[in-house]
Write an enzyme that holds these catalytic residues in place. Structure first.
Site, PDB file in Angstrom:
ATOM      1  N   ARG A 224      11.629 -43.988   0.772  1.00 33.25           N
ATOM      2  CA  ARG A 224      13.003 -43.667   0.403  1.00 33.25           C
ATOM      3  C   ARG A 224      13.589 -42.754   1.486  1.00 33.25           C
ATOM      4  O   ARG A 224      12.854 -41.978   2.125  1.00 33.25           O
ATOM      5  CB  ARG A 224      13.029 -42.907  -0.939  1.00 33.25           C
ATOM      6  N   HIS A 272      17.571 -51.604   4.425  1.00 34.32           N
ATOM      7  CA  HIS A 272      16.796 -51.659   3.171  1.00 34.32           C
ATOM      8  C   HIS A 272      16.373 -53.102   2.843  1.00 34.32           C
ATOM      9  O   HIS A 272      16.650 -53.605   1.759  1.00 34.32           O
ATOM     10  CB  HIS A 272      17.618 -51.047   2.019  1.00 34.32           C
TER      11      HIS A 272
HETATM   12  C1  GLV Z   1      13.366 -51.094  -3.598  1.00 31.85           C
HETATM   13  O1  GLV Z   1      13.695 -50.206  -2.890  1.00 31.85           O
HETATM   14  C2  GLV Z   1      12.488 -50.962  -4.721  1.00 31.85           C
HETATM   15  O2  GLV Z   1      12.249 -49.832  -5.167  1.00 31.85           O
HETATM   16  O3  GLV Z   1      12.008 -51.988  -5.215  1.00 31.85           O
END
Ligand code: GLV
Length: 309
Positions: A224, A272
């Protein structure tokens, strides 16, 4: 049985149609911010609004459409004893292993150099790599971290793994707990973060820790954004201690257009995408668990909310 789908997808039918196919016995509802309570038994969610838990008082469990549940645990009004179920792999760990391998090879095999040479029409062969020069350290040894660590160990890289608790992983040297973090960092050049975001892991990629890595370090963050202290990474790069970073997650997403990371040739930015949620595999897993739970069977993936993952 009533199932409520709560995710900000402008086309919720992409989810609700397969949910109905996989769980024909259920009545499927889509969250309506202005609608009445549907008295759902189960909710399938991604970053749900706080009103969900104010309005729906019959929930027996909530299923997260992702592996990381930090966003869900941060929702105010989440009832403390409501079982929260995270996604378990569902096709994510193999994607993460691929992503990390790709980013590692960019560094260890010097791929950028060959791209530059091609632009100049240069045929020049560089020395083969010594794997011993590229020890990897994987932080977090859940489904994803384990798969990443094993994939790289199978390619004969030296792999260290660090987690809060003890783990035994073939071909991987494991370290546990804060006391062993310095040893782990000092024997790592390529740091891969797959940790869950908790109060203990927030800001863990900070200057103190980054500067303990081996020189010429590479940082790959697929956990994260809040794990990384962004200014500390820039400082470690400016110090020439960290040579490059591949970042897939950010404190603010989308990454603001004036963010200094965009201008840094040492930083590779991806939006992401290191492991996409695969709709079919995800819904197969979640609907299977809903059915099992409804039939009184036990299910895996229930989050320990006090631990945060
Ligand atoms: C994506 O970031 C997840 O947590 O699956």
């Amino acid at each position: 049985m009533k199932v409520l789908f709560v995710a900000g997808d402008p086309k919720p039918e992409r989810w609700t149609v397969p949910i109905k196919e996989l769980l024909p016995e259920a009545e499927i509802h889509v969250w309506d911010a202005n609608g009445p309570a549907v008295n759902a038994d189960y909710a399938i969610v991604w970053q749900p609004p706080a009103e969900l838990f104010e309005r729906e008082k019959s929930l027996k469990a909530v299923f997260n459409l992702g592996a990381g549940i930090d966003g869900l645990l941060a929702v105010p009004n989440l009832p403390p004893h409501l079982p929260v179920v995270r996604l378990e792999d569902a096709g994510m760990s193999v994607q993460m292993a691929e992503y990390v391998l790709h980013q590692l090879l960019e560094a260890s095999r010097g791929m950028e150099t060959y791209r530059e040479q091609q632009r100049e029409g240069i045929w020049k062969i560089h020395r083969p790599i010594k794997r011993s020069d590229w020890p990897i350290g994987v932080m977090g040894l859940g489904h994803i971290g384990k798969r990443v660590a094993r994939t790289l160990a199978d390619l004969d890289y030296r792999v260290n793994g660090w987690a809060r608790s003890e783990h035994d992983l073939e071909g991987v040297t494991t370290f546990a707990g804060a006391d062993h973090l310095p040893n782990f960092l000092q024997s790592t050049r390529v740091l891969v973060n797959t940790l869950p975001l908790t109060d203990e892991t927030r800001d863990i990629l900070n200057y103190t820790h980054l500067s303990q890595l081996m020189p010429g370090a590479v940082v790959i963050n697929v956990g994260r954004g809040e794990h990384l202290v962004e200014d500390d990474l820039l400082r470690a790069i400016d110090d020439h201690h960290v040579a490059r970073a591949s970042l897939d997650v950010f404190r603010q997403e989308p990454l603001p257009s004036d963010h200094p990371f965009w201008q840094r040739p040492e930083i590779t930015i991806t939006p992401h995408i290191s492991a996409r949620t695969l709709r079919h595999a995800t819904l197969e897993q979640i609907t299977g668990k809903i059915r099992a739970h409804h039939n009184g069977q036990s299910i895996t993936g229930i989050v320990d909310t006090s631990r945060g993952y």
